[in-house]
Design an enzyme around this catalytic site. Structure first.
Site, PDB file in Angstrom:
ATOM      1  N   ASP A   1      71.537  42.791  50.065  1.00 50.86           N
ATOM      2  CA  ASP A   1      72.561  42.568  48.797  1.00 50.86           C
ATOM      3  C   ASP A   1      73.331  43.832  48.717  1.00 50.86           C
ATOM      4  OD1 ASP A   1      69.896  43.660  48.116  1.00 50.86           O
ATOM      5  OD2 ASP A   1      70.537  44.138  46.506  1.00 50.86           O
ATOM      6  N   ASN A   2      73.138  44.816  49.701  1.00 49.49           N
ATOM      7  CA  ASN A   2      73.879  46.103  49.450  1.00 49.49           C
ATOM      8  C   ASN A   2      74.912  46.268  50.875  1.00 49.49           C
ATOM      9  OD1 ASN A   2      72.837  46.842  47.167  1.00 49.49           O
ATOM     10  ND2 ASN A   2      71.351  48.227  48.127  1.00 49.49           N
TER      11      ASN A   2
ATOM     12  N   ASP B   1      67.676  47.640  31.978  1.00 48.93           N
ATOM     13  CA  ASP B   1      68.297  47.790  30.945  1.00 48.93           C
ATOM     14  C   ASP B   1      70.006  47.630  30.820  1.00 48.93           C
ATOM     15  OD1 ASP B   1      69.190  50.176  32.079  1.00 48.93           O
ATOM     16  OD2 ASP B   1      68.219  51.678  30.958  1.00 48.93           O
TER      17      ASP B   1
ATOM     18  N   GLY C   1      72.837  42.855  37.738  1.00 48.54           N
ATOM     19  CA  GLY C   1      72.046  43.141  36.579  1.00 48.54           C
ATOM     20  C   GLY C   1      72.787  44.343  35.603  1.00 48.54           C
TER      21      GLY C   1
HETATM   22  P1  AMP Z   1      70.476  48.481  43.754  1.00 49.66           P
HETATM   23  O1  AMP Z   1      69.153  48.801  44.019  1.00 49.66           O
HETATM   24  O2  AMP Z   1      71.311  49.284  42.814  1.00 49.66           O
HETATM   25  O3  AMP Z   1      71.268  47.897  44.843  1.00 49.66           O
HETATM   26  O4  AMP Z   1      70.180  47.087  42.606  1.00 49.66           O
HETATM   27  C1  AMP Z   1      69.386  46.115  42.995  1.00 49.66           C
HETATM   28  C2  AMP Z   1      69.218  45.070  41.972  1.00 49.66           C
HETATM   29  O5  AMP Z   1      68.873  45.695  40.723  1.00 49.66           O
HETATM   30  C3  AMP Z   1      70.489  44.608  41.741  1.00 49.66           C
HETATM   31  O6  AMP Z   1      70.362  43.096  41.213  1.00 49.66           O
HETATM   32  C4  AMP Z   1      71.011  45.378  40.588  1.00 49.66           C
HETATM   33  O7  AMP Z   1      71.840  44.676  39.522  1.00 49.66           O
HETATM   34  C5  AMP Z   1      69.500  45.578  39.544  1.00 49.66           C
HETATM   35  N1  AMP Z   1      69.570  46.586  38.730  1.00 49.66           N
HETATM   36  C6  AMP Z   1      69.380  47.859  39.196  1.00 49.66           C
HETATM   37  N2  AMP Z   1      69.431  48.813  38.285  1.00 49.66           N
HETATM   38  C7  AMP Z   1      69.222  48.105  37.032  1.00 49.66           C
HETATM   39  C8  AMP Z   1      69.323  48.322  35.600  1.00 49.66           C
HETATM   40  N3  AMP Z   1      69.408  49.612  35.157  1.00 49.66           N
HETATM   41  N4  AMP Z   1      69.313  47.282  34.821  1.00 49.66           N
HETATM   42  C9  AMP Z   1      69.589  46.155  35.412  1.00 49.66           C
HETATM   43  N5  AMP Z   1      69.518  45.664  36.494  1.00 49.66           N
HETATM   44  C10 AMP Z   1      69.483  46.781  37.408  1.00 49.66           C
HETATM   45 MG    MG Z   2      73.078  46.810  45.108  1.00 48.95          MG
END
Ligand code: AMP
Ligand code: MG
Length: 485
Positions: free
Chosen positions: A247-248, A120, A87
Site C-alpha cells: 500500500d506504500n 484518529d 484512514g
Molecule cells: P501508513 O503506515 O501511514 O502507510 O498507514 C497504513 C494504514 O493505516 C493506512 O490505511 C492509513 O490510512 C492508516 N492510518 C495510519 N495512521 C492513521 C491514523 N492516525 N488514523 C487513521 N488511520 C491511520
Molecule cells: Mg501508507
C-alpha cells in the site's frame, strides 16, 4: 484557489468514500511551497496566510474540491490486510499542472474517514515535518517522489506515545493509486474493478500503452520497470524507505509515504532504522527483492486481464518479474558507475564496485561522504577520502584499480564536476531531521527552515550549509526512526 479537475471521484462508488475534512481549532501555516504552488497554477494570496492555513487544514474546502478517501488494501510486512484505505488522508481533488500533468492534492491528517479503523485520522507535527523535508529533498535529488505543498499546525493535540502537537501535511502526487489499490478489488474477486482501475491508470499515467497489443501486460511491465529504476535511485543515495508495504508503493513510480524512512550514515547493506521492522524485512539491501515481491502481488491482481488462458497469463507475469530483476541490476550498476565517475561499460565494473562497497562496509565509512570525497580523489586529492578508512591498505589498492579503469574511459572530461553532479553533498541526515523536529516541538521552526533550504541544492557545497555535509558524531547517530502515525 485551485483549478480542480477531478477524475478519481468519477470512478464507481466502491473506489472511494466521500468525506469532508474535520475542521481544527487554530490552524497556523508553518510552511508553504510557493514554487510548487506556481507550478500547479494555484491562485494564492501569500499576504493572507490565514486563508492558506484554513484551506490546508481542511477548515475551508475550496471551490471545485470533491473531497474523498480512497479505498485500498495491502500487504503489511507480508501479511495481507483486505481493507486499509485513506484512514487519515483526504483527497481534495486534482489539478492539471503547467506541464499538463494531472496531480492529486491531498490533506494528510485532516480527520477521520470511513477507513480510519481505530485511528484518529490525524497526524503529529514531527512526522509531518519529516515528510516535508524528505519529499522535498528527494525532488531536489531528482528522485521521483510525492511533493510537499504545505504544512499547517492544527492547534490541537494528538495522542501518540504521548500528547503531541497536531499538524496537516498537504501532499501533491502524480496520483495516489497504489499496488494495494489493485489488491483491494482483486481480493474481492472484483475483476471488473481491477479492469476499471487499470484503464484509469493507463489513461492517467501511461496513455501511450493503449496502442500496445496487450495494454494490461504493458502496464505491468511499465510499472515494474519504473519501480526497478526508482529503487536503484534510492540505493544510490542510501535511502531506506522503511515500510515498503504494497500500500506504500505507487503505480506512478513515485516514492510515497515517508514514515520511518532514513538515509544511511555508515554503509551497511543490512541497515534498518524503523522501530517496527523487527526482522529487517525492509533493510537497505533488501529493497530490490521486496520491490520484486510487491510487483508479484501486482501481477497476481492483473492476471485475469493478461490472458484468458491462465497458464499463459502466469507465464507473461513471470516474464515481467524476471525483467524487473534484470532491469534493477542494470540500473543499479549504472547509478553506481556514474557515482564512480564511469561513463563507459566494462565487464569488470561490478567487481570494481563491490571492491569499494566491501571496503566501505568494513570501515563503516559514511556512505554519502565517501562518494562525495571520491569525486576529489578523481583529481588525485585522496587524503580526505582515505581518512574515512581506519586501515586504508585495501582501499589504497582499490584506488589504483579504479584509476587504471578511469584511464580507459573514452574522454578525460572534468571528472570531479561530473561526479559531484551525481554524488550529493547534502542529504536529509537523520540527526539533522531529528534536531529540526525537536526544535519545532519547542516552537522553533528555524532549524527546519534552514535544513529545508540546505536540501534545495544537494549537489553544491555552499559555505553557509557546510555543517549539513558532515556525518553525525557517534553520539549524534540516530539508531531508530518511528512512524509516528
Ligand atoms: P501508513 O503506515 O501511514 O502507510 O498507514 C497504513 C494504514 O493505516 C493506512 O490505511 C492509513 O490510512 C492508516 N492510518 C495510519 N495512521 C492513521 C491514523 N492516525 N488514523 C487513521 N488511520 C491511520
Ligand atoms: Mg501508507
Amino acid at each position: 484557489m485551485f483549478h480542480f479537475d477531478n477524475s478519481y471521484a468519477q470512478l464507481p462508488d466502491r473506489f472511494h468514500a466521500a468525506v469532508y475534512p474535520e475542521p481544527v481549532d487554530a490552524p497556523v501555516l508553518l510552511q508553504f511551497n510557493e514554487s510548487l504552488a506556481k507550478e500547479l497554477g494555484m491562485d494564492v494570496d501569500v499576504s493572507d496566510p490565514g486563508r492558506l492555513a484554513a484551506v490546508f487544514a481542511g477548515n475551508v474546502v475550496p471551490a471545485g474540491a470533491m473531497p474523498l478517501a480512497m479505498a485500498y488494501a495491502g500487504h503489511q510486512f507480508g501479511n495481507f490486510v483486505p481493507q486499509l484505505g485513506d484512514g487519515r488522508a483526504i483527497l481534495l481533488g486534482e489539478v492539471v499542472d503547467s506541464a499538463g500533468i494531472r496531480r492529486d492534492i491531498q490533506l494528510k491528517g485532516a480527520g477521520p474517514t470511513p477507513y480510519s479503523r481505530r485511528g484518529d485520522g490525524r497526524a503529529a507535527l514531527g512526522p509531518v515535518l519529516r515528510e516535508y523535508l524528505v519529499s522535498e529533498a528527494m525532488a531536489a535529488l531528482g528522485i521521483p517522489a510525492t511533493r510537499a505543498l504545505a504544512a499547517v499546525a492544527t492547534g490541537e493535540a494528538v495522542q501518540r506515545e504521548q500528547l503531541m502537537p497536531g499538524a496537516v501535511f498537504v501532499r501533491v502526487a502524480a496520483s495516489h493509486v497504489r499496488v494495494g489499490t489493485f489488491q483491494f478489488f482483486a481480493a474481492r474477486g472484483d475483476t471488473d474493478g481491477v479492469r476499471v482501475l487499470a484503464d484509469y491508470v493507463i489513461d492517467r499515467h501511461y496513455p501511450e500503452l493503449k496502442a500496445q497489443a496487450n495494454p494490461y501486460l504493458a502496464l505491468l511491465q511499465t510499472v515494474a520497470l519504473r519501480q526497478a529504476d526508482l529503487i536503484a535511485r534510492w540505493m544510490g543515495v542510501g535511502f531506506i524507505h522503511g515500510v515498503m508495504n504494497t500500500d506504500n508503493m505507487t503505480i506512478s513510480g513515485q516514492t510515497i509515504d515517508f514514515g520511518p524512512c532514513a538515509f544511511l550514515d555508515e554503509y551497511d547493506p543490512a541497515k534498518v532504522f524503523s522501530s517496527i521492522d523487527q526482522n529487517g524485512r525492509y533493510a537497505y539491501g533488501n529493497q530490490p527483492g521486496i520491490g520484486q515481491w510487491n510487483m508479484a502481488r501486482l501481477a497476481e491482481c492483473l492476471l485475469p486481464l493478461l490472458d484468458d488462458d491462465e497458464e499463459k497469463a502466469v507465464e507473461a507475469a513471470n516474464g515481467v518479474l524476471k525483467a524487473f530483476g534484470e532491469r534493477f541490476q542494470a540500473q543499479w550498476l549504472e547509478v553506481f558507475r556514474r557515482k564512480m565517475g564511469l561513463t563507459a561499460e566494462e565487464a569488470g565494473d561490478l567487481d570494481l564496485l563491490q571492491g569499494l562497497l566491501g571496503a566501505m562496509a568494513q570501515a563503516q565509512a559514511d556512505f554519502t561522504l565517501a562518494f562525495r570525497l571520491l569525486c576529489h580523489a578523481a583529481d588525485g586529492k585522496d587524503t580526505a577520502f582515505l581518512a574515512l578508512f581506519p586501515e586504508p591498505e585495501t582501499v589504497k589498492a582499490w584506488l589504483i584499480r579504479w584509476r587504471e579503469r578511469l584511464a580507459r574511459e573514452p574522454a578525460a572530461e572534468p571528472r570531479t564536476a561530473a561526479m559531484q553532479a551525481v554524488n550529493p553533498a547534502v542529504i536529509p541526515r537523520n540527526h539533522r531531521i531529528e534536531e529540526a523536529i525537536a526544535a519545532a516541538l519547542q516552537g522553533d521552526l528555524s532549524l527546519f527552515k534552514t535544513l529545508l533550504q540546505a536540501l534545495e541544492k544537494p549537489f553544491e557545497e555552499l559555505p553557509e550549509f557546510a555543517s549539513y555535509v558532515l556525518p553525525p558524531q557517534v553520539e549524534e547517530r540516530v539508531a531508530r526512526t518511528f512512524c509516528g502515525t
